[in-house]
Design a protein around this motif. Structure first.
Motif, PDB file in Angstrom:
ATOM      1  N   ALA A 113      33.872 116.600  13.066  1.00 25.56           N
ATOM      2  CA  ALA A 113      33.933 117.750  13.975  1.00 25.56           C
ATOM      3  C   ALA A 113      34.160 119.089  13.263  1.00 25.56           C
ATOM      4  O   ALA A 113      34.444 120.080  13.905  1.00 25.56           O
ATOM      5  CB  ALA A 113      35.036 117.526  15.014  1.00 25.56           C
ATOM      6  N   VAL A 114      34.008 119.131  11.955  1.00 27.28           N
ATOM      7  CA  VAL A 114      34.156 120.399  11.234  1.00 27.28           C
ATOM      8  C   VAL A 114      32.954 121.272  11.582  1.00 27.28           C
ATOM      9  O   VAL A 114      31.817 120.802  11.544  1.00 27.28           O
ATOM     10  CB  VAL A 114      34.224 120.165   9.708  1.00 27.28           C
ATOM     11  N   PRO A 115      33.201 122.530  11.953  1.00 25.83           N
ATOM     12  CA  PRO A 115      32.067 123.397  12.299  1.00 25.83           C
ATOM     13  C   PRO A 115      31.104 123.551  11.119  1.00 25.83           C
ATOM     14  O   PRO A 115      31.533 123.696   9.980  1.00 25.83           O
ATOM     15  CB  PRO A 115      32.715 124.741  12.639  1.00 25.83           C
ATOM     16  N   THR A 116      29.827 123.509  11.410  1.00 28.58           N
ATOM     17  CA  THR A 116      28.829 123.674  10.354  1.00 28.58           C
ATOM     18  C   THR A 116      28.512 125.144  10.106  1.00 28.58           C
ATOM     19  O   THR A 116      28.033 125.500   9.040  1.00 28.58           O
ATOM     20  CB  THR A 116      27.533 122.913  10.695  1.00 28.58           C
ATOM     21  N   VAL A 117      28.776 125.975  11.093  1.00 31.39           N
ATOM     22  CA  VAL A 117      28.580 127.417  10.941  1.00 31.39           C
ATOM     23  C   VAL A 117      29.944 128.062  10.734  1.00 31.39           C
ATOM     24  O   VAL A 117      30.859 127.870  11.537  1.00 31.39           O
ATOM     25  CB  VAL A 117      27.881 128.017  12.189  1.00 31.39           C
ATOM     26  N   ASN A 118      30.099 128.785   9.654  1.00 31.45           N
ATOM     27  CA  ASN A 118      31.355 129.458   9.302  1.00 31.45           C
ATOM     28  C   ASN A 118      32.568 128.529   9.307  1.00 31.45           C
ATOM     29  O   ASN A 118      33.568 128.811   9.974  1.00 31.45           O
ATOM     30  CB  ASN A 118      31.608 130.651  10.227  1.00 31.45           C
TER      31      ASN A 118
END
Length: 135
Positions: free
Chosen positions: A29-34
């Protein structure tokens, strides 16, 4: 009592650290954008077991947890590992209806490099079990 309550208590404890607050994520669930420059990823098991005693069975719950301490360089990954340690080492989670014991055994691994994503990321791995019994 499910292991989910233990996982949730662990995540809440990590988020309570001033430096980790918004940088604690579920596996995948780590954001891929920023994405943040430093963060921790939490993966927990669902392992239940009963503890047999002469006086009868006592429902004990053993959960295993692996925390990936990620940074944009090795020093940052170690810093995240230090924050995790500050929050969890010798700490008993608060779980309704359960008496949780301190994480044991506590295992940490040297910094590794994740080369699978779009950028190379150093990370440290911390793993521990948490045993709890009904109160």
């Amino acid at each position: 009592m499910t292991a989910e309550a233990h996982h949730d208590a662990l995540v809440a404890r990590l988020k309570a650290h001033s430096q980790l607050g918004t940088s604690v994520f579920e596996l995948g669930a780590v954001p891929t954008v920023n994405p943040p420059a430093r963060y921790v990823v939490v993966a927990s098991s669902l392992g239940d077991w009963d503890q047999l005693r002469l006086s009868g069975s006592k429902d004990a719950l053993l959960t295993s947890h692996v925390l990936y301490c990620v940074g944009n360089n090795s020093a940052a990954a170690r810093k995240v590992g230090t924050w995790v340690t500050e929050q969890m080492k010798d700490h008993r989670l608060t779980v309704a209806g359960r008496q949780a014991f301190c994480p044991d055994p506590w295992i940490s691994r040297p910094i590794q490099i994740d080369k699978d994503g779009p950028i190379v990321l150093p990370f440290a791995t911390i793993a521990f079990d948490i045993l709890s019994e009904p109160v």
